[in-house]
Design an enzyme around this catalytic site. Structure first.
Site, mmCIF file in Angstrom:
data_model
loop_
_atom_site.group_PDB
_atom_site.id
_atom_site.type_symbol
_atom_site.label_atom_id
_atom_site.label_comp_id
_atom_site.label_asym_id
_atom_site.label_seq_id
_atom_site.Cartn_x
_atom_site.Cartn_y
_atom_site.Cartn_z
ATOM 1 N N LYS A 7 15.001 42.929 42.208
ATOM 2 C CA LYS A 7 15.647 42.996 40.891
ATOM 3 C C LYS A 7 16.923 42.155 40.855
ATOM 4 O O LYS A 7 17.333 41.689 39.786
ATOM 5 C CB LYS A 7 15.930 44.446 40.502
ATOM 6 C CG LYS A 7 16.794 45.239 41.486
ATOM 7 C CD LYS A 7 18.262 45.148 41.177
ATOM 8 C CE LYS A 7 19.080 45.918 42.201
ATOM 9 N NZ LYS A 7 20.533 45.802 41.969
ATOM 10 N N THR A 61 20.819 45.983 35.974
ATOM 11 C CA THR A 61 21.425 44.785 36.556
ATOM 12 C C THR A 61 21.224 43.544 35.687
ATOM 13 O O THR A 61 21.992 42.584 35.788
ATOM 14 C CB THR A 61 20.870 44.508 37.964
ATOM 15 O OG1 THR A 61 19.439 44.466 37.898
ATOM 16 C CG2 THR A 61 21.283 45.579 38.945
#
Length: 392
Positions: free
Chosen positions: A207, A264
């Site tokens: 990620k 994020t």
């Protein structure tokens, strides 16, 4: 807002290795929960400053940390100290895990091994190893089976303010995952247990690459449509890579997958997003890394993941594009054009065959064979990489 903290039935002596942003916040969380915590740093000035002021001079500077925390270091704990610990929590960069475990392993008491918890997110450069594989190499398969991994959408600045947070806790040992969950549980900090550490690790590492991509897009002036597309297609790439590696695809729909990915990719508080944003504004990577003030693991992970996806034969154009921009000097605008000019394709496209769930057979030498590149010989096509054989 929340009721009083949950007092543990029994307290645990916890050693947190790594006094960075996340290690410090987790040490504070456990200290405030009533556990005696030793916070290790390799910097002697940090140790002296923290013990005198209960403040971290580098991270979370405005926060006053729990008095249940004592800073230790700069030497790694010796056998006597390790024997007193019930929990070792590793919050150090992935690239330092192998060396740290190699030094600690001889001092661990076989008769009283602590609960090992890992919160680092990344893939080791050179070996393309997950932390689970590093543990097998340095400590053996038995310890790897009991290792526990925590990941999910969890900014340190919000944890220390007791804002509601939920994370995934995974281990091949259900009992150890539950132990870690019980250790961390508070009314404002909720844990969900699982048995797919491979998926948890890959989600947490991958990620960060897509967070760089999202920041890059924002830095270039793209808006909501682009970010939503990047998050969704990034999730598709993560899932394809994970399935080929033997992870459960449903793991990527959980907190460590889509939860952490969304966080994020959509917040300027993310270090990896910040790297991408500044790249999009025209800064050089070296300038960004020199002034960022903390580690953005997506930068190093991108290098390991490129080798991994080539080895697996997985289609991951976003991750590939980020690697080319970071390490091959590819023009950002050209990369965007090429990505958007790809021919139409099926939206849902998981591999027909992949490395199955982790197993116990051939565990002891799986990692070493993979290092030599010979492990591909016995794998079913099209998967060219074997996950660690660890379950049962």
């Amino acid at each position: 807002m929340f009721p009083s903290q949950v007092t543990p039935v029994r307290t645990s002596n916890v050693l947190v290795l790594g006094a960075g942003n996340f290690g410090s916040c987790l040490a504070d969380h456990l200290g405030e929960s009533g556990h005696p915590v030793s916070l290790w740093s390799r910097k002697a000035p940090f140790v002296a400053h923290f013990n005198a002021t209960h403040r971290n001079p580098d991270y979370l500077k405005d926060h006053h940390f729990s008095h249940n925390i004592q800073a230790v270091g700069p030497d790694l704990p010796d056998a006597k100290m390790l024997k007193e610990m019930d929990v070792l929590l590793f919050a150090i960069p992935t690239q330092a895990v192998r060396a740290t475990l190699t030094q600690l392993r001889p001092n661990m008491d076989e008769a009283k091994l602590p609960l090992l918890i890992f919160v680092n997110k990344g893939i080791e450069i050179g070996t393309q190893a997950l932390t689970l594989e590093i543990i097998v190499d340095t400590c053996g398969p038995q310890i790897a089976r009991a290792a526990t991994f925590i990941s999910g959408p969890s900014f340190a600045t919000e944890i220390v303010r007791r804002l509601p947070t939920s994370v995934s806790v995974a281990s091949l040992s259900r009992a150890e995952a539950q132990r870690a969950s019980d250790l961390f549980h508070q009314p404002w900090f909720r844990c969900y247990t699982g048995a797919d550490p491979v998926g948890i690790e890959l989600a947490g590492a991958l990620k960060n690459i897509y967070a760089i991509a999202a920041g890059l897009a924002d830095g270039l002036g793209f808006e909501n449509n682009t970010r939503a597309s990047l998050i969704t297609r990034g999730l598709a790439e993560m899932t394809r890579i994970g399935v080929c590696y033997g992870a459960n695809p449903l793991t990527f729909l959980g907190l460590a997958g889509v939860g952490d990915l969304f966080l994020t990719c959509s917040s300027p508080a993310s270090r990896n997003y910040t790297v991408g944003y500044r790249l999009g504004k025209g800064e050089s990577l070296q300038t960004i890394l020199d002034t960022l003030g903390s580690v953005a693991e997506g930068v190093t992970t991108a290098k390991g993941v490129k080798k991994l996806i080539d080895e697996l034969g997985v289609d991951a154009p976003i991750a590939t594009g980020i690697y080319e921009g970071l390490y091959e000097g590819k023009d950002i605008h050209r990369g965007v054009r090429e990505l958007m000019s790809r021919p139409p394709s099926d939206e849902i496209n998981l591999p027909d065959k992949a490395g199955g769930p982790v197993k116990t057979d051939e565990l002891d030498n799986a990692a070493s064979r993979r290092r030599r590149g010979a492990i591909t010989a016995h794998l079913p096509p099209p998967c060219k990489r074997c996950p660690l054989s660890l379950s049962n």
